[in-house]
Structures are given as structure tokens and as C-alpha cells.
Design a protein around this motif. Structure first.
Motif, mmCIF file in Angstrom:
data_model
loop_
_atom_site.group_PDB
_atom_site.id
_atom_site.type_symbol
_atom_site.label_atom_id
_atom_site.label_comp_id
_atom_site.label_asym_id
_atom_site.label_seq_id
_atom_site.Cartn_x
_atom_site.Cartn_y
_atom_site.Cartn_z
ATOM 1 N N ILE A 191 0.840 -1.206 0.000
ATOM 2 C CA ILE A 191 0.000 0.000 0.000
ATOM 3 C C ILE A 191 0.874 1.256 0.000
ATOM 4 C CG2 ILE A 191 -1.746 1.319 1.271
ATOM 5 C CD1 ILE A 191 -2.892 -1.395 2.215
ATOM 6 N N VAL A 192 1.645 1.444 1.061
ATOM 7 C CA VAL A 192 2.446 2.670 1.184
ATOM 8 C C VAL A 192 3.602 2.671 0.170
ATOM 9 C CG1 VAL A 192 3.729 4.163 2.769
ATOM 10 C CG2 VAL A 192 1.785 2.843 3.618
ATOM 11 N N GLY A 193 4.223 1.514 -0.053
ATOM 12 C CA GLY A 193 5.335 1.417 -1.002
ATOM 13 C C GLY A 193 4.909 1.757 -2.418
ATOM 14 N N LYS A 194 3.787 1.198 -2.854
ATOM 15 C CA LYS A 194 3.284 1.495 -4.205
ATOM 16 C C LYS A 194 2.902 2.971 -4.323
ATOM 17 C CE LYS A 194 1.839 -3.104 -5.597
ATOM 18 N NZ LYS A 194 0.732 -4.012 -5.871
ATOM 19 N N ARG A 195 2.355 3.509 -3.246
ATOM 20 C CA ARG A 195 1.984 4.927 -3.261
ATOM 21 C C ARG A 195 3.227 5.815 -3.382
ATOM 22 N NH1 ARG A 195 -0.727 5.847 1.619
ATOM 23 N NH2 ARG A 195 -2.447 4.682 0.743
ATOM 24 N N ALA A 196 4.320 5.415 -2.740
ATOM 25 C CA ALA A 196 5.572 6.188 -2.826
ATOM 26 C C ALA A 196 6.078 6.229 -4.267
ATOM 27 C CB ALA A 196 6.635 5.589 -1.906
ATOM 28 N N VAL A 197 5.984 5.100 -4.972
ATOM 29 C CA VAL A 197 6.411 5.056 -6.381
ATOM 30 C C VAL A 197 5.524 5.974 -7.224
ATOM 31 C CG1 VAL A 197 6.596 3.599 -8.437
ATOM 32 C CG2 VAL A 197 7.453 2.771 -6.229
ATOM 33 N N LYS A 198 4.209 5.894 -7.007
ATOM 34 C CA LYS A 198 3.282 6.755 -7.763
ATOM 35 C C LYS A 198 3.560 8.228 -7.491
ATOM 36 C CE LYS A 198 -0.632 3.605 -8.229
ATOM 37 N NZ LYS A 198 -1.985 3.277 -7.784
ATOM 38 N N MET B 238 8.044 18.292 -13.067
ATOM 39 C CA MET B 238 9.332 18.906 -13.386
ATOM 40 C C MET B 238 10.465 17.923 -13.176
ATOM 41 S SD MET B 238 9.876 21.410 -10.069
ATOM 42 C CE MET B 238 11.616 21.701 -10.209
ATOM 43 N N ASP B 239 11.544 18.150 -13.902
ATOM 44 C CA ASP B 239 12.736 17.320 -13.739
ATOM 45 C C ASP B 239 13.346 17.631 -12.374
ATOM 46 O OD1 ASP B 239 14.438 15.390 -14.629
ATOM 47 O OD2 ASP B 239 15.652 16.717 -15.879
ATOM 48 N N ARG B 240 13.814 16.613 -11.683
ATOM 49 C CA ARG B 240 14.397 16.790 -10.358
ATOM 50 C C ARG B 240 15.663 15.957 -10.238
ATOM 51 N NH1 ARG B 240 10.242 18.864 -6.900
ATOM 52 N NH2 ARG B 240 8.234 18.679 -7.906
ATOM 53 N N THR B 241 16.503 16.355 -9.295
ATOM 54 C CA THR B 241 17.670 15.529 -8.993
ATOM 55 C C THR B 241 17.220 14.424 -8.038
ATOM 56 O OG1 THR B 241 18.326 16.797 -7.027
ATOM 57 C CG2 THR B 241 19.209 17.537 -9.157
ATOM 58 N N GLU B 242 18.080 13.451 -7.866
ATOM 59 C CA GLU B 242 17.782 12.360 -6.939
ATOM 60 C C GLU B 242 17.536 12.903 -5.531
ATOM 61 O OE1 GLU B 242 20.096 8.490 -5.147
ATOM 62 O OE2 GLU B 242 20.508 9.023 -7.228
ATOM 63 N N GLU B 243 18.389 13.834 -5.102
ATOM 64 C CA GLU B 243 18.258 14.392 -3.748
ATOM 65 C C GLU B 243 16.979 15.204 -3.594
ATOM 66 O OE1 GLU B 243 18.822 15.022 0.170
ATOM 67 O OE2 GLU B 243 19.848 13.579 -1.098
ATOM 68 N N GLN B 244 16.606 15.969 -4.623
ATOM 69 C CA GLN B 244 15.360 16.739 -4.557
ATOM 70 C C GLN B 244 14.161 15.801 -4.420
ATOM 71 O OE1 GLN B 244 15.962 18.955 -8.248
ATOM 72 N NE2 GLN B 244 15.772 20.856 -7.091
ATOM 73 N N LEU B 245 14.180 14.713 -5.189
ATOM 74 C CA LEU B 245 13.081 13.752 -5.121
ATOM 75 C C LEU B 245 13.040 13.089 -3.746
ATOM 76 C CD1 LEU B 245 10.763 12.348 -6.565
ATOM 77 C CD2 LEU B 245 12.408 10.666 -7.426
ATOM 78 N N ARG B 246 14.195 12.735 -3.218
ATOM 79 C CA ARG B 246 14.274 12.126 -1.887
ATOM 80 C C ARG B 246 13.662 13.063 -0.839
ATOM 81 N NH1 ARG B 246 19.185 11.002 -2.104
ATOM 82 N NH2 ARG B 246 18.941 8.795 -2.563
ATOM 83 N N ARG B 247 14.061 14.345 -0.889
ATOM 84 C CA ARG B 247 13.528 15.320 0.079
ATOM 85 C C ARG B 247 12.013 15.414 -0.007
ATOM 86 N NH1 ARG B 247 17.578 20.047 -1.562
ATOM 87 N NH2 ARG B 247 19.515 19.065 -0.932
ATOM 88 N N LYS B 248 11.491 15.454 -1.245
ATOM 89 C CA LYS B 248 10.043 15.569 -1.446
ATOM 90 C C LYS B 248 9.310 14.358 -0.865
ATOM 91 C CE LYS B 248 8.580 19.232 -3.639
ATOM 92 N NZ LYS B 248 7.636 20.119 -2.954
ATOM 93 N N LEU B 249 9.849 13.172 -1.108
ATOM 94 C CA LEU B 249 9.200 11.968 -0.585
ATOM 95 C C LEU B 249 9.246 11.937 0.943
ATOM 96 C CD1 LEU B 249 10.463 9.343 -3.188
ATOM 97 C CD2 LEU B 249 8.127 10.197 -2.933
ATOM 98 N N LEU B 250 10.370 12.333 1.509
ATOM 99 C CA LEU B 250 10.472 12.359 2.972
ATOM 100 C C LEU B 250 9.564 13.433 3.568
ATOM 101 C CD1 LEU B 250 14.312 11.723 3.428
ATOM 102 C CD2 LEU B 250 12.437 10.084 3.731
ATOM 103 N N GLU B 251 9.445 14.568 2.881
ATOM 104 C CA GLU B 251 8.504 15.613 3.327
ATOM 105 C C GLU B 251 7.076 15.079 3.299
ATOM 106 O OE1 GLU B 251 8.967 19.080 0.839
ATOM 107 O OE2 GLU B 251 11.043 19.355 1.482
ATOM 108 N N GLY B 252 6.804 14.192 2.338
ATOM 109 C CA GLY B 252 5.479 13.582 2.232
ATOM 110 C C GLY B 252 5.261 12.467 3.242
ATOM 111 N N GLN B 253 6.218 12.291 4.140
ATOM 112 C CA GLN B 253 6.174 11.348 5.264
ATOM 113 C C GLN B 253 6.203 9.886 4.823
ATOM 114 O OE1 GLN B 253 3.858 12.564 8.729
ATOM 115 N NE2 GLN B 253 3.141 14.301 7.513
ATOM 116 N N TYR B 254 6.847 9.633 3.684
ATOM 117 C CA TYR B 254 7.082 8.239 3.301
ATOM 118 C C TYR B 254 8.294 7.754 4.078
ATOM 119 C CZ TYR B 254 3.742 8.898 -0.427
ATOM 120 O OH TYR B 254 2.586 9.145 -1.112
#
Length: 198
Positions: free
Chosen positions: A54-61, A70-86
Motif C-alpha cells: 500500500i504505502v510502497g506502491k503509493r511512494a512510487v506513484k 518537473m525534472d528533479r535531482t535524486e536528492e530533490q526527489l528524496r527530500r520531497k518523498l520524505l517531506e510527504g512522510q514516506y
């Protein structure tokens, strides 16, 4: 494992806390469908199912959705996912997934950034900007070496024209002000002196 607490996150989502595992954010509908309540005891297998399926598939989506915008770096994407509380483990799995399809590529990001920004920013400024976005110094240097076409002197000249600065008629105060402006843009004093005699 026992569900110790269920607290609202927003109008649609809740935080489910467990006695010996990581908290998870679930939608109220998922909570109801799974029959989860405070104080209930759930198996490790059910926790793993919720975590990955459930949560893992949602993180991928979510990662895919963020990259659509928008195009993002790996670190930017990581920060966004962690901000989203994944959970960090699921954020990394989502990053691995999008990387496997080349949806994120820090080298491509750095090259594109340099090609687009080199008319407005010094190499030093672009280097700082890319470092702040989480791109490695090694990738930045390689991309600068291969993509940078505008010399610092040419860029300084363009910026001076844009600012309507004329070295022949400018006062000492105006020159000092423009030199400070160029230094803030990331140009070295030696590069500025090639264009302005001060």
C-alpha cells in the motif's frame, strides 16, 4: 504488533502508530477496509503488506507524479518523498524504481541545467546551485567541462549590456556597485578585471 494510536493527519489521511514499528500514513478508506483500530493486534505479515503493497506502491506513484511536473535531482526527489512522510526505506525503493527507467538522472539534469542557465549565471554560481540540489561535485565538474560554452568574459559583457553599464562613462561609485553585483553572481575578481578596469 499492536496499533498504539491512530491520529488524523488531514481530512483524508491518518497516522497509524505501532508499538515496535514505523508509523505509516494511510487513507481513512484503507484503514476501514483493513479493519484497523487502536489497540488491535496485527500480524507482521499484515504490517509488511501495508508497508510494501500500500504505502510502497503509493511512494512510487508519488515519485512518478513529482517527476511529471518537473525534472528533479535524486536528492530533490528524496527530500520531497520524505517531506510527504514516506518511510526512508520506501523513498529509496521509489527512487531506485524511477532510476531504473532513467526518469531521474543527475548527470542529465546537470547538463540540461548548465545548457539553459549558462547565459545568465557564472560557472561558480551554477556549481553552487547544483550542489544545493544534491548533485555530486564530480558530476557537476564533468558537465561544466563538456557543456559550458559561454566564457565568463562574454557573460560579464552581456550582463553589463543588460544593466546599461558603460565603463567609459561610469562613475567610481557605479563601477563599485556593478563589480559587487558581478561578484554576487559568482564571478571571480580576475574574470571581472578582464572586462572592467577597476
Amino acid at each position: 504488533m499492536i496499533i498504539t494510536q491512530i491520529t488524523p493527519e488531514d481530512k483524508n489521511r491518518v497516522r497509524v502508530s505501532f508499538d515496535d514499528s514505523q508509523d505509516l500514513i494511510l487513507y481513512k478508506g484503507e484503514l476501514k477496509k483493513l479493519g484497523l483500530e487502536e489497540g488491535s493486534d496485527i500480524s507482521d505479515a499484515l504490517y509488511e503488506q501495508i508497508f510494501y503493497e500500500i504505502v510502497g506502491k503509493r511512494a512510487v506513484k508519488r515519485a512518478m507524479h513529482l517527476l511529471e511536473k518537473m525534472d528533479r535531482t535524486e536528492e530533490q526527489l528524496r527530500r520531497k518523498l520524505l517531506e510527504g512522510q514516506y518511510p526512508a526505506r520506501l523513498a529509496e525503493k521509489a527512487i531506485d524504481y524511477v532510476k531504473s527507467y532513467h526518469y531521474i538522472d543527475d548527470e542529465r539534469y546537470a547538463r540540461t541545467f548548465i545548457r539553459l542557465k549558462q547565459e545568465q549565471r557564472s560557472a561558480a554560481r551554477m556549481r553552487m546551485d547544483l550542489l544545493a540540489k544534491g548533485v555530486s561535485a564530480e558530476i557537476i565538474e564533468q558537465a561544466l567541462e563538456e557543456e559550458l560554452e559561454v566564457s565568463p568574459e562574454t557573460l560579464i559583457q552581456k550582463l553589463l549590456e543588460k544593466k546599461h553599464y558603460c565603463p567609459d562613462t561610469a562613475s567610481v561609485k557605479e563601477t563599485a556597485k556593478i563589480v559587487q553585483f558581478l561578484l554576487r553572481k559568482g564571478f571571480r575578481k580576475s574574470e571581472i578585471m578582464q572586462v572592467i578596469d577597476f
